[in-house]
Design a protein around this motif. Structure first.
Motif, mmCIF file in Angstrom:
data_model
loop_
_atom_site.group_PDB
_atom_site.id
_atom_site.type_symbol
_atom_site.label_atom_id
_atom_site.label_comp_id
_atom_site.label_asym_id
_atom_site.label_seq_id
_atom_site.Cartn_x
_atom_site.Cartn_y
_atom_site.Cartn_z
ATOM 1 N N THR B 68 1.003 -1.465 -0.395
ATOM 2 C CA THR B 68 0.179 -0.165 0.111
ATOM 3 C C THR B 68 1.256 1.249 0.200
ATOM 4 N N CYS B 69 0.861 2.125 -0.973
ATOM 5 C CA CYS B 69 1.097 3.262 -1.554
ATOM 6 C C CYS B 69 0.619 4.183 -0.286
ATOM 7 N N SER B 172 1.443 -2.975 5.252
ATOM 8 C CA SER B 172 2.177 -2.315 4.233
ATOM 9 C C SER B 172 2.366 -1.327 4.264
ATOM 10 N N PHE B 173 1.339 -0.146 4.443
ATOM 11 C CA PHE B 173 1.518 0.916 4.296
ATOM 12 C C PHE B 173 3.145 1.756 5.938
ATOM 13 N N LEU B 174 3.214 1.044 6.048
ATOM 14 C CA LEU B 174 3.728 1.206 7.262
ATOM 15 C C LEU B 174 5.919 0.376 7.273
ATOM 16 N N GLY B 175 5.637 -0.415 6.221
ATOM 17 C CA GLY B 175 6.691 -1.480 5.168
ATOM 18 C C GLY B 175 7.460 -2.640 6.145
#
Lengths: 190, 190
Positions: B68-69, B172-175
């Motif tokens: 997620t970007c 996933s935004f936070l990696g």
DNA sequence: ATGAATTCTTAACAATTGTTCAGGTGACGA
DNA sequence: TCGTCACCTGAACAATTGTTAAGAATTCAT
């Protein structure tokens, strides 16, 4: 004419009158190796274009570690943009890593120039867009790739920087410790 | 007049004629929850403004993981900018996470509008600058903070997003992985 | 050329984060 | 109501990355 207007001209076609006006608006500055162009905590009121040389942007985190944000080389437009655009104190220091020649212009002069040459608005927009695009790439890298992959990519995309700056700068730019980067290098030489 | 021109007006003061021209140039689009606005691999030829609703940008990495970007909410200008600006195929999918109302305009129309209302160049510049600033913050976060710190910061800055999207998107935004975010949450509730 | 200072490497160990797999919960349609 | 499915949690184990400390290599000023 100079590299400066050559670069602007590549983004927005300029007439020779416009080129002249722009040339006159930007001052030439020489900064010796190791000198500051921007200091953490002070406002950055100028934007610049690197005619020759190389600069590093870095700040200190809560633990006192130096974090390198950017390396800037010949042909790039640069500033401590967040400070320049918001008038907030700069978070980062900007120092030269080589003797450097810049063309610079301050906020008021840039606004005045943009009135004289309205195309400058377009140029500034395109420049900001390009900055955004490069930051997006960087976020993607940091978000989804391992330190090893990030280093390999940087080795491929900017070998000149890796070769010309201390390893520790590259390490913090990649978001890792110098020791870990040293480990990665060793791994790569196999 | 609408939220759209209200937002533009906050960045560059508009006359009522200009507002009207702009209002006419942007079309209204309704997108139901879960539908695509942009698909990975296709060119994104529009920019939009979110009147209401919420969107998510994501792509698949080499291993097939969803990354997620961005999360985009009400009042934000958005596009798959890199695709829009470079005419390259979009790297990411853009889907609505809620029923969404947009005001959109395509490339040619935007250029035409910018000729009619030159201030649009200034607006677009400021918008690009703001995008850059937010990306710089994000790079700083990913570069120098731990997953725990990144989550805490996000919890503070955008609790609404965390509360309204599945944990895996936030992760996933936070990696990080969903499992690790679950672990962090548990840690935080102590 | 010499010594001092900075930078780089190495290694052992610790912390963080990922992987795998299993189970649990809740939403939703048949 | 039931089963399915997507999502979340948990735990054990593995991989990555950080920390500490020491010594080697390099750079730099004198």
């Amino acid at each position: 004419m100079s590299q400066l207007t050559e670069s602007i001209n590549q983004m927005v076609a300029l007439t020779s009158e416009e080129r002249e006006i722009i040339e006159k608006a930007y001052k030439t500055v020489h900064i010796p190796k190791g000198a500051f162009w921007v200091e953490q905590g002070k406002r950055c009121k100028e934007v610049g274009f690197v005619v020759s040389g190389k600069l590093r942007f870095y700040y200190h985190d809560e633990d006192g570690n130096e974090i390198t944000c950017y390396f800037i080389t010949e042909g790039q437009f640069m500033s401590s943009f967040t400070s320049f655009l918001t008038n907030a104190p700069a978070r980062e220091n900007v120092v030269t890593i080589e003797d450097t020649e810049l063309r610079v212009i301050n906020q008021e002069e840039l606004e005045a120039l943009s009135v004289l040459v309205p195309k400058m608005h377009v140029f500034r927009r395109i420049n900001a867009e390009n900055l955004f695009i490069s930051m997006e790439k960087r976020v993607n890298m940091l978000q989804s790739q391992s330190a090893f992959e990030r280093y390999e990519k940087m080795l491929h995309e900017s070998p000149d920087i890796i070769l010309s700056v201390p390893l520790q700068y590259t390490a913090s730019f990649l978001g890792i410790t110098p020791q870990h980067l040293s480990r990665i290098r060793k791994e790569l030489t196999k």
